[in-house]
Design an enzyme around this catalytic site. Sequence first.
Site, PDB file in Angstrom:
ATOM      1  N   HIS A 235       0.832  -1.199   0.000  1.00 20.90           N
ATOM      2  CA  HIS A 235       0.000   0.000   0.000  1.00 20.90           C
ATOM      3  C   HIS A 235       0.871   1.255   0.000  1.00 20.90           C
ATOM      4  O   HIS A 235       1.928   1.287   0.619  1.00 20.90           O
ATOM      5  CB  HIS A 235      -0.882   0.048   1.254  1.00 20.90           C
ATOM      6  CG  HIS A 235      -2.081  -0.828   1.181  1.00 20.90           C
ATOM      7  ND1 HIS A 235      -2.694  -1.341   2.303  1.00 20.90           N
ATOM      8  CD2 HIS A 235      -2.799  -1.281   0.119  1.00 20.90           C
ATOM      9  CE1 HIS A 235      -3.732  -2.071   1.935  1.00 20.90           C
ATOM     10  NE2 HIS A 235      -3.812  -2.047   0.626  1.00 20.90           N
ATOM     11  N   TYR A 236       0.394   2.251  -0.703  1.00 16.44           N
ATOM     12  CA  TYR A 236       0.965   3.586  -0.551  1.00 16.44           C
ATOM     13  C   TYR A 236      -0.198   4.580  -0.670  1.00 16.44           C
ATOM     14  O   TYR A 236      -0.896   4.572  -1.676  1.00 16.44           O
ATOM     15  CB  TYR A 236       2.017   3.914  -1.608  1.00 16.44           C
ATOM     16  CG  TYR A 236       2.797   5.162  -1.233  1.00 16.44           C
ATOM     17  CD1 TYR A 236       3.802   5.100  -0.276  1.00 16.44           C
ATOM     18  CD2 TYR A 236       2.486   6.396  -1.789  1.00 16.44           C
ATOM     19  CE1 TYR A 236       4.498   6.248   0.091  1.00 16.44           C
ATOM     20  CE2 TYR A 236       3.180   7.535  -1.419  1.00 16.44           C
ATOM     21  CZ  TYR A 236       4.181   7.458  -0.482  1.00 16.44           C
ATOM     22  OH  TYR A 236       4.858   8.584  -0.104  1.00 16.44           O
ATOM     23  N   LEU A 237      -0.443   5.318   0.379  1.00 14.21           N
ATOM     24  CA  LEU A 237       0.224   5.313   1.671  1.00 14.21           C
ATOM     25  C   LEU A 237      -0.139   4.051   2.464  1.00 14.21           C
ATOM     26  O   LEU A 237      -1.288   3.606   2.417  1.00 14.21           O
ATOM     27  CB  LEU A 237      -0.222   6.543   2.477  1.00 14.21           C
ATOM     28  CG  LEU A 237       0.121   7.904   1.894  1.00 14.21           C
ATOM     29  CD1 LEU A 237      -0.640   8.981   2.635  1.00 14.21           C
ATOM     30  CD2 LEU A 237       1.613   8.183   1.979  1.00 14.21           C
ATOM     31  N   SER A 239      -0.796   1.763   6.013  1.00 12.76           N
ATOM     32  CA  SER A 239      -1.484   2.057   7.276  1.00 12.76           C
ATOM     33  C   SER A 239      -0.494   2.186   8.429  1.00 12.76           C
ATOM     34  O   SER A 239      -0.803   2.797   9.451  1.00 12.76           O
ATOM     35  CB  SER A 239      -2.520   0.975   7.585  1.00 12.76           C
ATOM     36  OG  SER A 239      -1.909  -0.303   7.586  1.00 12.76           O
ATOM     37  N   TYR A 241       4.094   2.464   9.093  1.00  7.80           N
ATOM     38  CA  TYR A 241       5.313   2.760   8.345  1.00  7.80           C
ATOM     39  C   TYR A 241       6.487   1.854   8.727  1.00  7.80           C
ATOM     40  O   TYR A 241       7.487   2.276   9.297  1.00  7.80           O
ATOM     41  CB  TYR A 241       5.649   4.241   8.496  1.00  7.80           C
ATOM     42  CG  TYR A 241       4.614   5.096   7.793  1.00  7.80           C
ATOM     43  CD1 TYR A 241       4.706   5.346   6.430  1.00  7.80           C
ATOM     44  CD2 TYR A 241       3.501   5.583   8.484  1.00  7.80           C
ATOM     45  CE1 TYR A 241       3.736   6.081   5.772  1.00  7.80           C
ATOM     46  CE2 TYR A 241       2.523   6.323   7.830  1.00  7.80           C
ATOM     47  CZ  TYR A 241       2.649   6.564   6.477  1.00  7.80           C
ATOM     48  OH  TYR A 241       1.673   7.289   5.820  1.00  7.80           O
ATOM     49  N   HIS A 242       6.326   0.596   8.366  1.00  5.54           N
ATOM     50  CA  HIS A 242       7.384  -0.415   8.378  1.00  5.54           C
ATOM     51  C   HIS A 242       7.008  -1.322   7.224  1.00  5.54           C
ATOM     52  O   HIS A 242       5.897  -1.867   7.198  1.00  5.54           O
ATOM     53  CB  HIS A 242       7.404  -1.185   9.707  1.00  5.54           C
ATOM     54  CG  HIS A 242       8.479  -2.231   9.772  1.00  5.54           C
ATOM     55  ND1 HIS A 242       9.590  -2.108  10.578  1.00  5.54           N
ATOM     56  CD2 HIS A 242       8.614  -3.421   9.128  1.00  5.54           C
ATOM     57  CE1 HIS A 242      10.362  -3.177  10.423  1.00  5.54           C
ATOM     58  NE2 HIS A 242       9.781  -3.994   9.540  1.00  5.54           N
ATOM     59  N   LEU A 243       7.918  -1.491   6.261  1.00  7.55           N
ATOM     60  CA  LEU A 243       7.532  -2.158   5.020  1.00  7.55           C
ATOM     61  C   LEU A 243       6.891  -3.521   5.264  1.00  7.55           C
ATOM     62  O   LEU A 243       7.430  -4.357   5.984  1.00  7.55           O
ATOM     63  CB  LEU A 243       8.744  -2.336   4.103  1.00  7.55           C
ATOM     64  CG  LEU A 243       8.374  -2.908   2.716  1.00  7.55           C
ATOM     65  CD1 LEU A 243       7.599  -1.892   1.893  1.00  7.55           C
ATOM     66  CD2 LEU A 243       9.613  -3.367   1.967  1.00  7.55           C
ATOM     67  N   HIS A 244       5.747  -3.727   4.651  1.00 13.90           N
ATOM     68  CA  HIS A 244       5.041  -5.001   4.735  1.00 13.90           C
ATOM     69  C   HIS A 244       4.322  -5.250   3.419  1.00 13.90           C
ATOM     70  O   HIS A 244       3.958  -4.318   2.703  1.00 13.90           O
ATOM     71  CB  HIS A 244       4.052  -5.011   5.907  1.00 13.90           C
ATOM     72  CG  HIS A 244       3.061  -3.885   5.876  1.00 13.90           C
ATOM     73  ND1 HIS A 244       3.402  -2.577   6.192  1.00 13.90           N
ATOM     74  CD2 HIS A 244       1.741  -3.855   5.562  1.00 13.90           C
ATOM     75  CE1 HIS A 244       2.330  -1.803   6.072  1.00 13.90           C
ATOM     76  NE2 HIS A 244       1.312  -2.551   5.688  1.00 13.90           N
ATOM     77  N   HIS A 246       1.099  -7.272   1.592  1.00 15.06           N
ATOM     78  CA  HIS A 246      -0.181  -7.945   1.805  1.00 15.06           C
ATOM     79  C   HIS A 246      -0.275  -9.153   0.877  1.00 15.06           C
ATOM     80  O   HIS A 246       0.076  -9.073  -0.307  1.00 15.06           O
ATOM     81  CB  HIS A 246      -1.340  -6.988   1.537  1.00 15.06           C
ATOM     82  CG  HIS A 246      -1.371  -5.820   2.472  1.00 15.06           C
ATOM     83  ND1 HIS A 246      -1.986  -5.878   3.703  1.00 15.06           N
ATOM     84  CD2 HIS A 246      -0.851  -4.570   2.368  1.00 15.06           C
ATOM     85  CE1 HIS A 246      -1.850  -4.715   4.319  1.00 15.06           C
ATOM     86  NE2 HIS A 246      -1.154  -3.907   3.525  1.00 15.06           N
TER      87      HIS A 246
END
Length: 304
Positions: A235-237, A239, A241-244, A246
Amino acid sequence: MEESSAAKIQLLKEFKFEKILKDDTKSKIITLYGKIRNEVALLLLEKTAFDLNTIKLDQLATFLQDTKLVENNDVFHWFLSTNFQDCSTLPSVKSTLIWPASETHVRKYSSQKKRMVCETPEMYLKVTKPFIETQRGPQIQWVENILTHKAEAERIVVEDPDPLNGFIVIPDLKWDRQTMSALNLMAIVHATDIASIRDLKYKHIPLLENIRNKVLTEVPKQFSVDKNQLKMFVHYLPSYYHLHVHILHVDHETGDGSAVGRAILLDDVIDRLRNSPDGLENVNITFNIGEQHFLFQPLTNMNA
């Protein structure tokens, strides 16, 4: 453990309702705003999916109770019923409690209109990046707890401990772990210096490919799903702010979670990095943003 569980359940009983933040009839989730011990709390109530392994379809008369006819027309008949409920095998509601809830939580879960924004590298550096720094550290302590096995260790599906290219895959708490068409997992990277895709550079391609390859290999071994039934995106933005990444079943209906303007396919991110060796900090990214988001006003002002 039982005492801790009882204490958490007691919190739910202490919730004092004040107002409805959001009523989503499509996802069947209602978000309530209230207080627990004078601190803001959010309570998300969601209707659970039918568990076909538990419901005895040949005994529907037992499952459907207090049935009444609403209307009938020719071959069509509409009924309303209550259903047999049991918290262990047939729960009817899943609750998510956020307490104490921050203003960021309240804004995120409030009903709101969305707008499209084209974020330039200049906008990112001047507005978004400074905001992201305020959302790190204690704001994502729960992520650190997962990565260090202090929480949710028993829920880990896949783990690669490598500090540079490793990650942990856990089920999203929104998934009941039974409805395969609603499969919802999340890969959280061990690297602590990647807040969002804006921090990704060519050197991170091995990390992203490692996630993709191991997920496609390991997840089908644990769940009744083929690798070509999995979609992976960021996602950007995001939910948090630590890269994950989905990981969802291709048939999963996620509202705007995997829609254009929010989700970017993992393979597309990898391809963009190959074509942009300096990274994604220096490209335009267009996305939708809710009017309640802290970044909405400053970004839309610069976009005007």
